[in-house]
Design a protein around this motif. Sequence first.
Motif, mmCIF file in Angstrom:
data_model
loop_
_atom_site.group_PDB
_atom_site.id
_atom_site.type_symbol
_atom_site.label_atom_id
_atom_site.label_comp_id
_atom_site.label_asym_id
_atom_site.label_seq_id
_atom_site.Cartn_x
_atom_site.Cartn_y
_atom_site.Cartn_z
ATOM 1 N N ILE A 1 0.807 -1.214 0.000
ATOM 2 C CA ILE A 1 0.000 0.000 0.000
ATOM 3 C C ILE A 1 0.846 1.274 0.000
ATOM 4 O O ILE A 1 0.630 2.159 -0.829
ATOM 5 C CB ILE A 1 -0.978 -0.002 1.191
ATOM 6 C CG1 ILE A 1 -2.019 -1.100 0.976
ATOM 7 C CG2 ILE A 1 -1.656 1.335 1.329
ATOM 8 C CD1 ILE A 1 -2.984 -1.239 2.114
ATOM 9 N N PRO A 2 1.824 1.400 0.872
ATOM 10 C CA PRO A 2 2.597 2.640 0.824
ATOM 11 C C PRO A 2 3.358 2.817 -0.475
ATOM 12 O O PRO A 2 3.662 3.950 -0.862
ATOM 13 C CB PRO A 2 3.584 2.486 1.993
ATOM 14 C CG PRO A 2 3.027 1.445 2.865
ATOM 15 C CD PRO A 2 2.247 0.539 1.981
ATOM 16 N N VAL B 1 -5.269 10.416 -9.545
ATOM 17 C CA VAL B 1 -5.523 9.001 -9.817
ATOM 18 C C VAL B 1 -4.807 8.119 -8.799
ATOM 19 O O VAL B 1 -5.361 7.127 -8.310
ATOM 20 C CB VAL B 1 -5.068 8.646 -11.254
ATOM 21 C CG1 VAL B 1 -5.053 7.150 -11.455
ATOM 22 C CG2 VAL B 1 -5.982 9.308 -12.266
ATOM 23 N N VAL B 2 -3.578 8.499 -8.453
ATOM 24 C CA VAL B 2 -2.827 7.716 -7.471
ATOM 25 C C VAL B 2 -3.534 7.715 -6.124
ATOM 26 O O VAL B 2 -3.648 6.685 -5.463
ATOM 27 C CB VAL B 2 -1.395 8.259 -7.328
ATOM 28 C CG1 VAL B 2 -0.728 7.694 -6.084
ATOM 29 C CG2 VAL B 2 -0.587 7.910 -8.546
ATOM 30 N N ASP B 3 -4.043 8.875 -5.731
ATOM 31 C CA ASP B 3 -4.776 8.932 -4.460
ATOM 32 C C ASP B 3 -5.976 8.008 -4.481
ATOM 33 O O ASP B 3 -6.305 7.344 -3.501
ATOM 34 C CB ASP B 3 -5.248 10.362 -4.187
ATOM 35 C CG ASP B 3 -4.131 11.209 -3.616
ATOM 36 O OD1 ASP B 3 -4.324 12.427 -3.477
ATOM 37 O OD2 ASP B 3 -3.063 10.645 -3.314
ATOM 38 N N ILE B 4 -6.650 7.966 -5.611
ATOM 39 C CA ILE B 4 -7.824 7.108 -5.725
ATOM 40 C C ILE B 4 -7.393 5.649 -5.651
ATOM 41 O O ILE B 4 -8.034 4.822 -4.996
ATOM 42 C CB ILE B 4 -8.564 7.398 -7.046
ATOM 43 C CG1 ILE B 4 -9.104 8.818 -7.023
ATOM 44 C CG2 ILE B 4 -9.683 6.398 -7.265
ATOM 45 C CD1 ILE B 4 -9.776 9.241 -8.307
ATOM 46 N N LEU B 5 -6.283 5.350 -6.305
ATOM 47 C CA LEU B 5 -5.764 3.983 -6.272
ATOM 48 C C LEU B 5 -5.424 3.566 -4.841
ATOM 49 O O LEU B 5 -5.729 2.455 -4.412
ATOM 50 C CB LEU B 5 -4.504 3.917 -7.144
ATOM 51 C CG LEU B 5 -3.977 2.542 -7.516
ATOM 52 C CD1 LEU B 5 -5.035 1.800 -8.284
ATOM 53 C CD2 LEU B 5 -2.712 2.684 -8.353
ATOM 54 N N TYR B 6 -4.824 4.500 -4.120
ATOM 55 C CA TYR B 6 -4.460 4.237 -2.727
ATOM 56 C C TYR B 6 -5.699 3.903 -1.908
ATOM 57 O O TYR B 6 -5.704 2.978 -1.105
ATOM 58 C CB TYR B 6 -3.760 5.475 -2.173
ATOM 59 C CG TYR B 6 -3.066 5.286 -0.865
ATOM 60 C CD1 TYR B 6 -3.696 5.585 0.330
ATOM 61 C CD2 TYR B 6 -1.754 4.823 -0.823
ATOM 62 C CE1 TYR B 6 -3.049 5.425 1.528
ATOM 63 C CE2 TYR B 6 -1.103 4.662 0.379
ATOM 64 C CZ TYR B 6 -1.748 4.969 1.555
ATOM 65 O OH TYR B 6 -1.105 4.811 2.742
#
Lengths: 341, 321, 333
Positions: free
Chosen positions: A263-264, A325-330
């Motif tokens: 996750i990180p 998009v990365v935040d959403i993926l996270y």
Amino acid sequence: MGLLRFGVRRLLLSLPTLFGLLVITFLLTNYLPGDPLARLLGDRAGSNPQIVAAYRAEWGLDRPLYAQFATYLGNLLTGNLGQSTLSQRPVAEDLTNYLPATIELTICAITVAGVLGLVFGIVAALFHRRWPDVAVRGLALVASGVPVFWMALVSLQVFYLGLGWVPGPEGRLGRGVEAPPRVTGAYTVDALLAGRWSVFGDAVYHLILPSIVLGMFFLGLLARITRASMLEALQAPYVVTARSKGISGFALVRVHVLPNALIPTVTVLGLAVGGLLSGAVLTETTFSWPGVGRYAVDAARALDFQAVLGVTLVIGTIYVVTNAVVDILYAALDPRIRLGG
Amino acid sequence: MTTAADTPTTSTVPSRTGLVLRGSLAAVRSDAALVIGCAVVLAWVVIALTVPLWKPFDPVGFQDLAGRLAPPGGTHWFGTDNLGRDVFSRVMYGTRLTLPIAIGAVTIAVCWGCLVGAVAGFAGGLVDEVVMRLSDIFLAFPAMVLALAIAAALGPSGKNVVIAIAAVTWPEYTRLMRGQVLSIRNNLHVTAAESVGCSRSRVFWRHVLPFGLPPIVVKATVDLGMAILLAAGLSFIGVGAAPPAPEWGAMVSDARTRMDQWWLGLFPGLAILSIVLAFNFIGDSLRDRFDPRMRTQRRRGGSSASMLRRLLLPSARKADA
Amino acid sequence: MTTDSPDPRRPVFEVDGLEVRFRTGEGVARAVNGISFSVHPGERVAVVGESGCGKSASLLAALRLLPSPPAQVAGRVLLDGTDLFALNARELNDVLGRDVAMVFQDSLSSLNPVLRMGRQITEGVRRHEGLSKKDARAYATELLTRVGVPDPAQRVDQYPHQLSGGMRQRAMIAMALAGKPKLLIADEPTTALDVTVQAQILDLVRGLEDVAIVWVSHDLGVVAGLADRVLVMYAGYIIEEGDVGSVFHRPRHPYTRGLLNSVPSFRDADRSRLAAIPGLPPTLTDLPAGCPFYDRCELREPRCSAQMPPLTTVDGTQRAACWVTAAPLEVAS
């Protein structure tokens, strides 16, 4: 909260940033020191009153600031990013020609470096304090400090001049190889779509070294972060709990350690894209890669400001969207974020 | 924080400076990375300061056209370039261009960024919002791209490179400082200071700032390396210091058209690599040192021992929750 | 289930001469120093002591859950007659979670945050029995009902952070019971919970049948309410053991007496100060040759610092390790 709502909220949150981006590029465009028009139009055009007048009209430079900004926005929406003094073409057209090459290269770099970075990081954590760990940490250390433009040069000297394993800095395809009919602009994809296997092979052959060089920084960073979060996950109390249920070995790592450890690493993706786009500027020049990076460099050297600012705007926008998009993926990966805890 | 003056009881209580000094000495002795990093940086700084005294050749003026593009050997340890200039001297002189730019840019970024961040953290409200949006916008550009745009817009020169790098670097300090201020403000010792009537500025300088500094110091160290990479990159492109200045990035750029003469690009790049790595070593060591959790892992026995500690001590386990 | 006389059936858990040391930066820490005890089927045994006395270490080591390079474990541990230290990895995995299960203190960090509760509860059982996903989910729901989690069908699909502390601890107990173990080892499971929730969990545990329980705690009240027998540990040694009634009403060892004295009561004569045992436990890297309680003991004598006293029977099944209060008149068994 649900992933969809989270996604929409996150995208909406990037709008103010995008707006700010526009403001900054606008200010940079119109408020350069010295005579802005002369610099924007280049020496020759700048001394021609007709061109100057036409430019004034097009960008509304006689009107108050907010009106200028409105004109600027309006022009942007119609795809007008100004004219490049170097290529004598609209900047938007140049960008459309060059952007796919950069995107193709960047995606290749992310893929190669991403896979290798994850694998190296996982291996380093599982072999903590033994030689694979030391090797990976050494590699990551060097990768974080080596200037990418220099590495491009040295790798060409070694792998092209010295060993002849890869092609030289001749661009995306070898001499005499014809580009496939344009669908996406990415030669690999287009070649596959057109069934031109040899062109596909040639395109990949030319992508190898630039991708690795460009992705080096990302590889090092990803390996370090993956290793750190794997080590943390390996020591986590829930791993002991799983052990007490008789889970061990590969199943333990696969089900308990990896999902938490990875996750990180997703957050690195956002940083990576930024670094890659920065690095593209330097790498493309060395490999004669016809992307927006090289375009920006040539433009900067030639003091072609419209082009430079056009590139800045486009790349900035890509970066903002990617981060969202990365935040959403996270959030998709970590139920604690998604479900609000 | 008590100092020796505040504890009248026993004279065996060591003063704070004494502790810090002894701690640092112990640190240097036990941490190879820190030692190597500091040594390398120190070496380059010394070179930068003294090279005019001992330079083998003039980096710009000496041109031996007959002996141009000579490989390393003899009197030219790093070979000669296309104008017959001594590459070794040019590489050594490069520090005088690169180091001041990096130090200058990072100093400006840190001072400005921390100031703005502290103001945002203390003021809160609208000021905070505006500051955070502003830094977001600067962070929205990939570093090289924005630096390129700014440097190009302002014109190629060392001074403008400093401005460009500073413009790209300051936002993260703002976020960092603001975060530190917000979290430290709620610490008990700050409340105690405020309750006895310390002025806001005194609270900031003496009670908040000293605790917020460690991550900033770590970041600044690593950023010195990043600044060098950026500066070299900008001069590689051609928007940095103008030729014939012996800037490392520019030297690598010149080497691009002469790939057979491997010594032209190799040595400047190695110089960059060495100093950036050195800063990274220092930054990493400092970070490990400042992180209290990692501190227990540094002793022999390493992470397994700390894992045991976490398993066996209920209080330690609770702290991890 | 309480028994008054020693249970003749074979003990379900036998620890014999267990020692745990681990290497630290400051030397070798002797965390557990040759402890021996047994647990009989259905019995409730409490292990009591301060933080760092070795109670958790001994149990984790007994189940081979401590990482072996820094930890060195010696001794013998029998689970229902099987020597746990002689098993290979695969055999050990078959035993863990099935014949013996553990419940940990901090349910939030002891549960995997990205897996749903149902999956975690039946994970061990699925490995052991090969249940299908559907059957496993049904079983998990049934277990959650059994431990008193409201709305179990919904909770089964939730993540740990979505449950309250009390519910999570119940779920941990459900997870431990999934394999139908003969022995349940609970390492301070209620310490992090507030008192009312703690009482509910204790009720739940008291109602469990057909399972022996080893309950680690530093809370004497919990011990009194739950256990049949109690072991008191200090600095890696068992310094007193016996029926809860005997040990709590007639403590022999000065440390046990000190512990019991420190529990505040309305009936205390002096209600202005809390009674505490002065001093601190010894550092495990630097244990003395004699009794580890020597420095803090009011009754100490010179011979106490020379040699560690053995556990000696003082009254029925109660044993204590003290030269002064439990002098061995006969050979200790």
